[in-house]
Design a protein around this motif. Structure first.
Motif, PDB file in Angstrom:
ATOM      1  N   HIS A  70     119.516  95.815  92.031  1.00  9.65           N
ATOM      2  CA  HIS A  70     118.049  95.834  92.100  1.00  9.65           C
ATOM      3  C   HIS A  70     117.586  96.035  93.544  1.00  9.65           C
ATOM      4  CE1 HIS A  70     113.915  95.075  91.149  1.00  9.65           C
ATOM      5  NE2 HIS A  70     113.850  94.055  91.974  1.00  9.65           N
ATOM      6  N   GLY A  71     116.723  96.973  93.720  1.00  2.00           N
ATOM      7  CA  GLY A  71     116.182  97.250  95.040  1.00  2.00           C
ATOM      8  C   GLY A  71     116.989  98.238  95.852  1.00  2.00           C
ATOM      9  N   LEU A  72     118.185  98.601  95.388  1.00  2.00           N
ATOM     10  CA  LEU A  72     118.993  99.577  96.111  1.00  2.00           C
ATOM     11  C   LEU A  72     118.497 100.989  95.823  1.00  2.00           C
ATOM     12  CD1 LEU A  72     122.616  98.186  95.548  1.00  2.00           C
ATOM     13  CD2 LEU A  72     121.111  97.804  97.520  1.00  2.00           C
ATOM     14  N   ARG A  73     118.586 101.841  96.796  1.00  2.00           N
ATOM     15  CA  ARG A  73     118.215 103.243  96.581  1.00  2.00           C
ATOM     16  C   ARG A  73     119.238 103.890  95.641  1.00  2.00           C
ATOM     17  NH1 ARG A  73     117.065 106.838 101.785  1.00  2.00           N
ATOM     18  NH2 ARG A  73     115.354 105.302 101.831  1.00  2.00           N
ATOM     19  N   GLY A  74     118.730 104.591  94.628  1.00  2.00           N
ATOM     20  CA  GLY A  74     119.616 105.213  93.645  1.00  2.00           C
ATOM     21  C   GLY A  74     120.291 104.206  92.735  1.00  2.00           C
ATOM     22  N   SER A  75     119.596 103.093  92.435  1.00  2.00           N
ATOM     23  CA  SER A  75     120.202 102.050  91.608  1.00  2.00           C
ATOM     24  C   SER A  75     120.573 102.564  90.215  1.00  2.00           C
ATOM     25  CB  SER A  75     119.243 100.861  91.481  1.00  2.00           C
ATOM     26  OG  SER A  75     118.017 101.268  90.894  1.00  2.00           O
ATOM     27  N   PHE A  76     119.865 103.587  89.732  1.00  2.00           N
ATOM     28  CA  PHE A  76     120.180 104.148  88.407  1.00  2.00           C
ATOM     29  C   PHE A  76     121.617 104.631  88.348  1.00  2.00           C
ATOM     30  CE2 PHE A  76     120.688 108.068  85.937  1.00  2.00           C
ATOM     31  CZ  PHE A  76     120.454 107.585  84.668  1.00  2.00           C
ATOM     32  N   TRP A  77     122.087 105.252  89.424  1.00  2.00           N
ATOM     33  CA  TRP A  77     123.438 105.807  89.428  1.00  2.00           C
ATOM     34  C   TRP A  77     124.496 104.713  89.468  1.00  2.00           C
ATOM     35  CZ3 TRP A  77     123.411 110.555  87.934  1.00  2.00           C
ATOM     36  CH2 TRP A  77     122.306 111.366  88.220  1.00  2.00           C
ATOM     37  N   TYR A  78     124.139 103.532  89.975  1.00  2.00           N
ATOM     38  CA  TYR A  78     125.069 102.407  89.929  1.00  2.00           C
ATOM     39  C   TYR A  78     125.173 101.841  88.517  1.00  2.00           C
ATOM     40  CZ  TYR A  78     124.892 102.368  95.058  1.00  2.00           C
ATOM     41  OH  TYR A  78     124.991 102.715  96.381  1.00  2.00           O
ATOM     42  N   ARG A  79     124.061 101.888  87.763  1.00  2.00           N
ATOM     43  CA  ARG A  79     124.067 101.351  86.403  1.00  2.00           C
ATOM     44  C   ARG A  79     124.632 102.338  85.395  1.00  2.00           C
ATOM     45  NH1 ARG A  79     118.654  99.904  87.797  1.00  2.00           N
ATOM     46  NH2 ARG A  79     117.930 101.641  86.506  1.00  2.00           N
ATOM     47  N   LEU A  80     124.581 103.638  85.706  1.00  2.00           N
ATOM     48  CA  LEU A  80     124.960 104.657  84.736  1.00  2.00           C
ATOM     49  C   LEU A  80     126.385 104.502  84.200  1.00  2.00           C
ATOM     50  CD1 LEU A  80     124.145 107.177  83.200  1.00  2.00           C
ATOM     51  CD2 LEU A  80     124.912 108.549  85.165  1.00  2.00           C
ATOM     52  N   PRO A  81     127.409 104.248  85.054  1.00  2.00           N
ATOM     53  CA  PRO A  81     128.771 104.112  84.503  1.00  2.00           C
ATOM     54  C   PRO A  81     128.896 102.979  83.485  1.00  2.00           C
ATOM     55  CG  PRO A  81     128.845 104.391  86.884  1.00  2.00           C
ATOM     56  CD  PRO A  81     127.415 104.166  86.527  1.00  2.00           C
ATOM     57  N   PHE A  82     128.087 101.924  83.651  1.00  2.00           N
ATOM     58  CA  PHE A  82     128.133 100.812  82.705  1.00  2.00           C
ATOM     59  C   PHE A  82     127.339 101.117  81.449  1.00  2.00           C
ATOM     60  CE2 PHE A  82     128.652  98.988  86.941  1.00  2.00           C
ATOM     61  CZ  PHE A  82     129.793  98.217  86.759  1.00  2.00           C
ATOM     62  N   LEU A  83     126.384 102.051  81.546  1.00  2.00           N
ATOM     63  CA  LEU A  83     125.523 102.367  80.411  1.00  2.00           C
ATOM     64  C   LEU A  83     126.155 103.387  79.469  1.00  2.00           C
ATOM     65  CD1 LEU A  83     122.736 101.748  79.211  1.00  2.00           C
ATOM     66  CD2 LEU A  83     121.808 103.630  80.573  1.00  2.00           C
ATOM     67  N   LEU A  84     127.003 104.273  79.994  1.00  2.00           N
ATOM     68  CA  LEU A  84     127.593 105.337  79.180  1.00  2.00           C
ATOM     69  C   LEU A  84     128.368 104.830  77.963  1.00  2.00           C
ATOM     70  CD1 LEU A  84     128.779 107.886  81.905  1.00  2.00           C
ATOM     71  CD2 LEU A  84     126.833 108.105  80.336  1.00  2.00           C
ATOM     72  N   PRO A  85     129.163 103.738  78.071  1.00  2.00           N
ATOM     73  CA  PRO A  85     129.908 103.279  76.877  1.00  2.00           C
ATOM     74  C   PRO A  85     129.015 102.886  75.716  1.00  2.00           C
ATOM     75  CG  PRO A  85     130.830 102.302  78.862  1.00  2.00           C
ATOM     76  CD  PRO A  85     129.565 102.986  79.268  1.00  2.00           C
ATOM     77  N   TYR A  86     127.742 102.571  75.988  1.00  2.47           N
ATOM     78  CA  TYR A  86     126.846 102.172  74.904  1.00  2.47           C
ATOM     79  C   TYR A  86     126.581 103.326  73.940  1.00  2.47           C
ATOM     80  CZ  TYR A  86     123.004  99.763  72.581  1.00  2.47           C
ATOM     81  OH  TYR A  86     122.195  99.153  71.639  1.00  2.47           O
ATOM     82  N   ALA A  87     126.785 104.555  74.429  1.00  2.00           N
ATOM     83  CA  ALA A  87     126.581 105.728  73.564  1.00  2.00           C
ATOM     84  C   ALA A  87     127.742 105.928  72.585  1.00  2.00           C
ATOM     85  CB  ALA A  87     126.401 106.976  74.420  1.00  2.00           C
ATOM     86  N   ILE A  88     128.829 105.183  72.764  1.00  2.00           N
ATOM     87  CA  ILE A  88     129.996 105.301  71.892  1.00  2.00           C
ATOM     88  C   ILE A  88     129.855 104.332  70.735  1.00  2.00           C
ATOM     89  CG2 ILE A  88     132.519 105.198  71.789  1.00  2.00           C
ATOM     90  CD1 ILE A  88     132.579 105.632  74.780  1.00  2.00           C
ATOM     91  N   SER A  89     130.215 104.745  69.550  1.00  2.00           N
ATOM     92  CA  SER A  89     130.116 103.866  68.387  1.00  2.00           C
ATOM     93  C   SER A  89     131.102 102.711  68.496  1.00  2.00           C
ATOM     94  CB  SER A  89     130.387 104.655  67.105  1.00  2.00           C
ATOM     95  OG  SER A  89     131.750 105.046  67.045  1.00  2.00           O
ATOM     96  N   GLY A  90     130.790 101.635  67.784  1.00  2.00           N
ATOM     97  CA  GLY A  90     131.667 100.468  67.823  1.00  2.00           C
ATOM     98  C   GLY A  90     133.055 100.759  67.290  1.00  2.00           C
ATOM     99  N   ILE A  91     133.151 101.581  66.253  1.00  2.00           N
ATOM    100  CA  ILE A  91     134.461 101.951  65.707  1.00  2.00           C
ATOM    101  C   ILE A  91     135.267 102.707  66.745  1.00  2.00           C
ATOM    102  CG2 ILE A  91     135.606 103.463  64.039  1.00  2.00           C
ATOM    103  CD1 ILE A  91     134.741 100.904  62.786  1.00  2.00           C
ATOM    104  N   ALA A  92     134.620 103.635  67.461  1.00  2.00           N
ATOM    105  CA  ALA A  92     135.325 104.396  68.504  1.00  2.00           C
ATOM    106  C   ALA A  92     135.798 103.477  69.619  1.00  2.00           C
ATOM    107  CB  ALA A  92     134.409 105.489  69.052  1.00  2.00           C
ATOM    108  N   VAL A  93     134.967 102.504  70.003  1.00  2.00           N
ATOM    109  CA  VAL A  93     135.377 101.531  71.024  1.00  2.00           C
ATOM    110  C   VAL A  93     136.591 100.758  70.531  1.00  2.00           C
ATOM    111  CG1 VAL A  93     134.692  99.427  72.242  1.00  2.00           C
ATOM    112  CG2 VAL A  93     133.077 101.319  72.018  1.00  2.00           C
ATOM    113  N   GLY A  94     136.571 100.363  69.259  1.00  2.00           N
ATOM    114  CA  GLY A  94     137.712  99.651  68.703  1.00  2.00           C
ATOM    115  C   GLY A  94     138.985 100.471  68.726  1.00  2.00           C
ATOM    116  N   VAL A  95     138.886 101.760  68.394  1.00  3.00           N
ATOM    117  CA  VAL A  95     140.059 102.640  68.408  1.00  3.00           C
ATOM    118  C   VAL A  95     140.598 102.797  69.829  1.00  3.00           C
ATOM    119  CG1 VAL A  95     140.852 104.999  67.999  1.00  3.00           C
ATOM    120  CG2 VAL A  95     139.371 103.872  66.328  1.00  3.00           C
ATOM    121  N   ILE A  96     139.696 102.970  70.800  1.00  2.00           N
ATOM    122  CA  ILE A  96     140.111 103.132  72.196  1.00  2.00           C
ATOM    123  C   ILE A  96     140.861 101.900  72.683  1.00  2.00           C
ATOM    124  CG2 ILE A  96     139.269 103.346  74.568  1.00  2.00           C
ATOM    125  CD1 ILE A  96     136.951 105.041  73.428  1.00  2.00           C
TER     126      ILE A  96
END
Length: 306
Positions: A109-135
């Motif tokens: 919070h408050g860092l310049r370009g904070s979105f890019w710091y959160r993006l790697p953690f946000l990407l797995p949410y686009a994967i279905s739960g079954i796919a996460v389980g298989v991985i």
């Protein structure tokens, strides 16, 4: 002298007619949604409640057996284990995905370009739960990627049976859920942090508050509305956990990693014991609704005093 005719004044009559018309219009808009709720929620709930009192395998007519299925449910050690696993999921989800999401949001919070710091953690949410389980099943299975990596570098726990031993298998599945869900929690907490007024923060900084003191006395209390949302969603989601568990262990081995949702599915659609499955489903529904109402009532109670 005023003569009363007993008839309402034209203006009053017109106002009442307009109010009546507005109510009819509102009812016309509400009826489709109400009908949808009745068809998709209330009727299935009533029918499930009825099935939980019967012996039914999907063929013929249900046979009324009273509370026998509930007695069977609470006397079956495997179902009691699934209740414990579900409780572990609730606690683990609050500690890991919610806690990690809050930590990420506060750190960036408050860092310049904070979105890019959160993006790697946000990407797995686009994967279905079954796919996460298989991985994660590929990574954590006996002789899988993690075991091979630990053996290669001579690290401990190379012989750990990640998906075979209880409660270790439940814990690693919660870790998999954390990988998937921490990012969206961080995003929600970031929205809450951005909505905090600057004046109290600046005043606290003038008084010398920073770090943990700032978070404890300023940030955390003012983040309470968003925390209520995130924790509420996490409680409901963890009580209904199904996809990741099914993708990783299918409740095994020996049904030791089942949650109530897995137990309900197996009883109904694999064992064809619809009465027991309905009893578990009703228990899960009651627990979920009760936990949600108690939590929201406690969190929103202070707001009612104002």
């Amino acid at each position: 002298m005023t003569i009363t005719t007993g008839r309402p004044a034209p203006a009053t009559s017109h106002r009442r007619g307009r109010v009546r018309q507005e109510r009819l219009t509102a009812a016309a808009f509400l009826l489709p949604a109400l009908a949808l709720c009745v068809v998709l929620l209330y009727i299935p709930f009533v029918y499930t409640s009825y099935l939980s009192l019967t012996e039914f395998n999907g063929l013929g007519d249900p046979e009324f057996v009273g509370l026998d299925k509930y007695e069977e449910m609470f006397s079956d050690a495997r179902i009691l284990t699934s209740m414990v696993n579900t409780l572990i999921w609730v606690v683990g989800t609050l500690v890991l995905p919610v806690g990690l999401g809050l930590f990420i949001a506060v750190m960036v919070h408050g860092l310049r370009g904070s979105f890019w710091y959160r993006l790697p953690f946000l990407l797995p949410y686009a994967i279905s739960g079954i796919a996460v389980g298989v991985i994660f099943s590929f990574i954590l299975q006996t002789g899988g990627a993690l075991t091979q990596a630990l053996e290669l570098f001579g690290l401990p726990f190379a012989d750990a049976r990640w998906l075979l031993d209880w409660p270790l298998n439940t814990i690693v599945m919660i870790v998999a859920a954390t990988w998937q869900g921490a990012g969206v929690n961080a995003l929600l907490f970031s929205v809450g942090l951005q909505s905090i007024p600057k004046e109290p923060v600046e005043a606290a900084m003038v008084d010398g508050a920073k770090g943990w003191t700032m978070f404890r006395h300023i940030t955390w209390p003012m983040l309470a509305p968003m925390t209520t949302v995130v924790v509420g969603l996490s409680i409901v989601g963890s009580l209904k956990t199904f996809d990741i568990v099914w993708g990783m262990t299918q409740g095994g081995p020996g049904r030791v990693s089942e949650t109530l949702a897995i137990t309900m599915y197996k009883a109904s659609f694999m064992l064809n014991d619809y009465g027991l499955g309905a009893a578990v489903a009703l228990l899960l529904t009651v627990v979920t609704v009760t936990a949600s109402l108690l939590y929201l009532r406690r969190q929103l109670a202070p707001a009612k005093e104002f």
